[in-house]
Design a protein around this motif. Structure first.
Motif, PDB file in Angstrom:
ATOM      1  N   UNK A 142       0.963  -1.230   0.091  1.00  0.00           N
ATOM      2  CA  UNK A 142       0.040   0.056  -0.062  1.00  0.00           C
ATOM      3  C   UNK A 142       0.834   1.230  -0.073  1.00  0.00           C
ATOM      4  N   UNK A 143       0.545   2.413  -0.466  1.00  0.00           N
ATOM      5  CA  UNK A 143       0.804   3.690  -0.519  1.00  0.00           C
ATOM      6  C   UNK A 143      -0.229   5.010  -0.588  1.00  0.00           C
ATOM      7  N   UNK A 144       0.083   5.720  -0.212  1.00  0.00           N
ATOM      8  CA  UNK A 144      -0.992   6.952  -0.303  1.00  0.00           C
ATOM      9  C   UNK A 144      -0.265   8.296  -0.712  1.00  0.00           C
ATOM     10  N   UNK A 145      -0.959   9.069  -1.209  1.00  0.00           N
ATOM     11  CA  UNK A 145      -0.307  10.327  -1.691  1.00  0.00           C
ATOM     12  C   UNK A 145      -1.475  11.366  -1.701  1.00  0.00           C
ATOM     13  N   UNK A 146      -1.046  12.782  -1.901  1.00  0.00           N
ATOM     14  CA  UNK A 146      -2.162  13.688  -1.952  1.00  0.00           C
ATOM     15  C   UNK A 146      -2.542  14.171  -3.167  1.00  0.00           C
ATOM     16  N   UNK A 147      -3.855  14.843  -3.420  1.00  0.00           N
ATOM     17  CA  UNK A 147      -4.215  15.276  -4.609  1.00  0.00           C
ATOM     18  C   UNK A 147      -3.156  16.174  -5.393  1.00  0.00           C
ATOM     19  N   UNK A 148      -2.457  16.874  -4.628  1.00  0.00           N
ATOM     20  CA  UNK A 148      -1.765  17.592  -5.235  1.00  0.00           C
ATOM     21  C   UNK A 148      -0.484  17.036  -6.024  1.00  0.00           C
ATOM     22  N   UNK A 149      -0.125  15.702  -5.777  1.00  0.00           N
ATOM     23  CA  UNK A 149       1.019  15.333  -6.189  1.00  0.00           C
ATOM     24  C   UNK A 149       0.437  14.237  -7.639  1.00  0.00           C
ATOM     25  N   UNK A 150       0.132  15.094  -8.637  1.00  0.00           N
ATOM     26  CA  UNK A 150      -0.218  14.184  -9.863  1.00  0.00           C
ATOM     27  C   UNK A 150       0.941  13.422 -10.555  1.00  0.00           C
ATOM     28  N   UNK A 151       2.113  14.055 -10.526  1.00  0.00           N
ATOM     29  CA  UNK A 151       3.483  12.963 -10.860  1.00  0.00           C
ATOM     30  C   UNK A 151       3.309  11.639 -10.229  1.00  0.00           C
ATOM     31  N   UNK A 152       3.326  11.654  -8.799  1.00  0.00           N
ATOM     32  CA  UNK A 152       3.361  10.591  -8.047  1.00  0.00           C
ATOM     33  C   UNK A 152       2.180   9.793  -8.294  1.00  0.00           C
ATOM     34  N   UNK A 153       0.960  10.003  -8.569  1.00  0.00           N
ATOM     35  CA  UNK A 153      -0.192   9.482  -8.667  1.00  0.00           C
ATOM     36  C   UNK A 153       0.038   8.454  -9.987  1.00  0.00           C
ATOM     37  N   UNK A 154       0.516   9.275 -10.968  1.00  0.00           N
ATOM     38  CA  UNK A 154       0.621   8.558 -12.268  1.00  0.00           C
ATOM     39  C   UNK A 154       1.893   7.562 -12.298  1.00  0.00           C
ATOM     40  N   UNK A 155       3.026   7.960 -11.433  1.00  0.00           N
ATOM     41  CA  UNK A 155       4.027   7.070 -11.202  1.00  0.00           C
ATOM     42  C   UNK A 155       3.441   5.525 -10.508  1.00  0.00           C
ATOM     43  N   UNK A 156       2.659   5.777  -9.575  1.00  0.00           N
ATOM     44  CA  UNK A 156       2.030   4.633  -8.871  1.00  0.00           C
ATOM     45  C   UNK A 156       1.450   3.779  -9.648  1.00  0.00           C
ATOM     46  N   UNK A 157       0.572   4.427 -10.426  1.00  0.00           N
ATOM     47  CA  UNK A 157      -0.219   3.693 -11.355  1.00  0.00           C
ATOM     48  C   UNK A 157       0.499   3.127 -12.614  1.00  0.00           C
ATOM     49  N   UNK A 158       1.441   3.540 -12.758  1.00  0.00           N
ATOM     50  CA  UNK A 158       2.491   2.978 -13.936  1.00  0.00           C
ATOM     51  C   UNK A 158       3.157   1.821 -13.672  1.00  0.00           C
ATOM     52  N   UNK A 159       3.417   1.646 -12.439  1.00  0.00           N
ATOM     53  CA  UNK A 159       4.045   0.401 -12.081  1.00  0.00           C
ATOM     54  C   UNK A 159       2.968  -0.685 -11.461  1.00  0.00           C
ATOM     55  N   UNK A 160       1.797  -0.350 -11.628  1.00  0.00           N
ATOM     56  CA  UNK A 160       0.793  -1.444 -11.094  1.00  0.00           C
ATOM     57  C   UNK A 160      -0.022  -1.090  -9.907  1.00  0.00           C
ATOM     58  N   UNK A 161       0.302  -0.127  -9.157  1.00  0.00           N
ATOM     59  CA  UNK A 161      -0.635   0.233  -8.222  1.00  0.00           C
ATOM     60  C   UNK A 161      -2.233   0.514  -8.797  1.00  0.00           C
ATOM     61  N   UNK A 162      -3.271   0.186  -7.850  1.00  0.00           N
ATOM     62  CA  UNK A 162      -4.671   0.495  -8.224  1.00  0.00           C
ATOM     63  C   UNK A 162      -5.209   1.366  -7.016  1.00  0.00           C
TER      64      UNK A 162
END
Length: 165
Positions: A118-138
């Motif tokens: 598991x990992x979490x982030x904030x709405x402000x961090x769009x690049x982090x969101x894209x990165x997590x999704x790009x490696x397989x996080x849902x």
């Protein structure tokens, strides 16, 4: 220059806080809000360097420069691991180093036969969101979160199921 993932014990205490403060320097609210937590986390890792710091945290370097780090909480292995602090300093953001760092962490975590990460982030961090999704996080629905996840006080939560067969 090659990217390397180094043991925490190769660095002086203060490195984690320094990297976090630099990584979040774009908005002073992050350091003001999290400074005590960052310092407490760093003290914990360095106070328990051999059995925790070097096992569940690494510092990413490019050449001789520390450019980021990632740490995770192993207390609930093999059921799940939680990625905590994860940062790359601004000078190196957007160059793929964060993704390489995350992939290295996933590789290390999965060696423990973990079922989920598991990992979490904030709405402000769009690049982090894209990165997590790009490696397989849902992205997880808020209604499905467990109480310990809600306590992280993040905006967005991600999970990754690991096939152990």
């Amino acid at each position: 220059m090659d990217i390397k993932f180094n043991k925490l014990s190769n660095f002086n205490q203060g490195i984690l806080y320094q990297l976090l403060a630099d990584a979040y320097s774009f908005d002073g609210k992050y350091e003001a809000t999290y400074k005590e937590k960052w310092l407490a986390d760093e003290n914990f890792f360095f106070d328990n360097l051999t059995n925790i710091g070097d096992k569940y945290c690494f510092v990413t370097t490019l050449g001789d420069e520390a450019i980021g780090f990632l740490a995770w909480d192993p207390r609930n292995l093999p059921e799940y691991a939680i990625i905590g602090d994860n940062c790359i300093i601004p000078k190196y953001k957007g160059k793929g180093y964060g993704k390489l760092q995350l992939q290295e962490a996933i590789s290390r975590i999965t060696k423990n036969d973990v079922k989920e990460i598991f990992v979490s982030t904030d709405n402000d961090f769009i690049p982090a969101q894209r990165m997590y999704e790009s490696v397989g996080f849902t992205r997880l629905e808020i209604s499905t979160l467990k109480p310990w996840q809600v306590e992280q006080n993040s905006d967005i939560y991600y999970g990754m199921e690991i096939c152990t067969t």
